[in-house]
Design an enzyme around this catalytic site. Structure first.
Site, PDB file in Angstrom:
ATOM      1  N   TYR A 108       0.872  -1.188   0.000  1.00  0.00           N
ATOM      2  CA  TYR A 108       0.000   0.000   0.000  1.00  0.00           C
ATOM      3  C   TYR A 108       0.900   1.227   0.000  1.00  0.00           C
ATOM      4  O   TYR A 108       1.873   1.290   0.748  1.00  0.00           O
ATOM      5  CB  TYR A 108      -0.892   0.013   1.253  1.00  0.00           C
ATOM      6  CG  TYR A 108      -1.723   1.281   1.341  1.00  0.00           C
ATOM      7  CD1 TYR A 108      -3.008   1.321   0.818  1.00  0.00           C
ATOM      8  CD2 TYR A 108      -1.197   2.442   1.914  1.00  0.00           C
ATOM      9  CE1 TYR A 108      -3.763   2.481   0.869  1.00  0.00           C
ATOM     10  CE2 TYR A 108      -1.943   3.614   1.956  1.00  0.00           C
ATOM     11  CZ  TYR A 108      -3.222   3.624   1.436  1.00  0.00           C
ATOM     12  OH  TYR A 108      -3.958   4.776   1.472  1.00  0.00           O
ATOM     13  N   GLU A 196      -3.224   7.499  -4.355  1.00  0.00           N
ATOM     14  CA  GLU A 196      -3.120   6.216  -3.655  1.00  0.00           C
ATOM     15  C   GLU A 196      -2.891   5.086  -4.641  1.00  0.00           C
ATOM     16  O   GLU A 196      -3.568   5.004  -5.663  1.00  0.00           O
ATOM     17  CB  GLU A 196      -4.425   5.968  -2.889  1.00  0.00           C
ATOM     18  CG  GLU A 196      -4.420   4.692  -2.076  1.00  0.00           C
ATOM     19  CD  GLU A 196      -5.786   4.412  -1.461  1.00  0.00           C
ATOM     20  OE1 GLU A 196      -5.967   4.690  -0.275  1.00  0.00           O
ATOM     21  OE2 GLU A 196      -6.673   3.926  -2.183  1.00  0.00           O
TER      22      GLU A 196
END
Ligand code: GDP
Ligand code: MN
Length: 385
Positions: A108, A196
């Protein structure tokens, strides 16, 4: 402002971040053709303004172009419900078809504005993928956060520290350093509120790649990016929000049955709190801002009434720059035009307040005047009870 995954990937790619080869399709035939181009085995990804698609059936690996086409037929036009969309879901109008990638590890990585420190912060975890929310909740120590000094910017040694914390070594580690620095550059130059990548993957062949991408532009910087509004997919927005945007009004949809018209965000929050205090549930609120005209108030009122959940309207206005008689005229005009018979409570104060109240009471509308915020909230709740 939200954009789709495929648009976010185009931006990231322009900043040197590797993304899978892919095509956006608007019909199931296009999906089939794109799947052929990708070699048959490919990933079909519904493009909606929400994440959690993997869990909601919006991301699937298929093995043949026909299978891709079948899946696209199911997805197109359907409302996809994911953990992030709410029960009503979002309609699928575009599908991204990408080459299937063999994934070895999922990470992530994101950069977002931290309003508290007024800085961008970089967030990374070695346990990326669809369970990231759970990782954040159950093992927050697995999430690395770096607050970025706006003066020095993100330095290569800081990016390297993050890459090492992710457990990367050798050339992949160096690739990751470059990728992180590029992500920061994209974030700054595109004025993002959020960039992101989840998952950022290392492929089985040892390359870094952004498998998913989400970008949220900072609305306050829109004036610097005239091209952004053209990137919007209106099928993903609430029609009332679009209408409100046209008149420069901010409309927020909520779950209850009382429509609220207010001027100022602070007053909006106070209005919602006080309504709750008296057992009322707001259906929405519409902030008409400071110097609204009669026409703007009328449009605002009409937008509130178009929300099918609204069973009564609570107007809470402090007329400083805005005159109360002008507001009253706007309400009367709009209510008359749409033949509104719903109960209305108006609480207002400020310039020309007596004239405004007088106009309302003589209008023939089903209207009551609130003496103060509490009294107004109590009245609308009673009128609906
Ligand atoms: P989200 O659920 O909306 O965040 O959608 P993602 O684009 O992140 O896709 C969900 C999951 O699908 C990812 O976390 C990956 O594990 C998986 N996925 C996506 N693309 C591929 C691919 O090309 N190959 C493989 N093996 N998995 C993929
Ligand atoms: Mn994802």
């Amino acid at each position: 402002m939200n954009i789709h995954e495929y648009q976010a990937k185009e931006i990231l790619s322009a900043f040197g971040i590797p993304v899978p080869r892919g095509r956006v399709a608007l019909t199931s035939d296009q999906v089939e053709r794109a799947a052929k181009e990708m070699g048959g085995r490919c990933v079909v990804k519904a493009q909606i303004y929400a994440g959690g698609r993997g869990k909601g059936g919006g991301v699937k690996l298929v093995h043949h172009p026909e299978q891709a086409q079948e899946l696209a037929k199911e997805l197109f036009g359907r409302k996809l419900v994911t953990p992030q969309t709410g029960p009503e879901g979002l309609r699928v109008r575009r599908i991204l078809v990408e080459e299937a990638v063999e994934i070895a590890r999922e990470f992530y990585l994101s950069i977002t504005l931290d309003r508290e420190s007024s800085r961008y912060c970089l967030i990374a975890s070695a346990e990326g993928g669809v369970e990231i929310e759970e990782v954040a909740q159950k093992s927050p120590e697995k999430i690395h956060v770096l607050s970025i000094d706006p003066f020095t910017g993100l330095r290569p040694y800081q990016a390297r520290k993050i890459a090492l914390a992710l457990g990367l070594k050798g050339s992949v580690c160096e690739d990751c350093v470059e990728l992180i620095l590029n992500l920061y550059r994209a974030c700054l130059e595109k004025d993002c509120f959020l960039v992101e990548i989840n998952p950022l993957v290392v492929t089985k062949t040892g390359w870094l790649m952004a498998m998913d991408a989400k970008i949220n532009f900072d609305d306050n910087a829109m004036f610097r990016h005239r091209e952004y509004p053209d990137m919007l997919d209106y099928s993903q927005l609430d029609t009332l929000e679009i209408n409100a945007g046209k008149y420069d009004l901010s409309y927020i949809k909520l779950q209850g049955n009382i429509g609220c018209m207010v001027n100022g965000a602070g007053l909006a929050m106070a209005t919602l709190d006080v309504l709750h205090e008296f057992g009322g549930e707001p259906a929405n609120f519409l902030d008409v801002g400071g110097g609204a005209t009669r026409e703007k108030v009328a449009e605002a009122f009409k937008i509130i009434l178009q929300d099918g959940d609204v069973k009564g309207v609570f107007v809470n206005i402090f007329g400083g720059i805005m005159r109360c008689d002008v507001i009253a005229q706007g309400i009367i005009e709009a209510a008359g035009e749409v033949h509104c018979t719903l109960p209305i409570v108006v609480r207002m104060d400020g310039s020309k307040v007596e004239e405004g109240k007088q106009l309302l009471l003589e209008s023939g509308l089903n209207v009551q005047i609130g003496e103060n915020l509490g009294d107004g909230a109590e009245r609308i709740v009673k009128m609906l009870g």
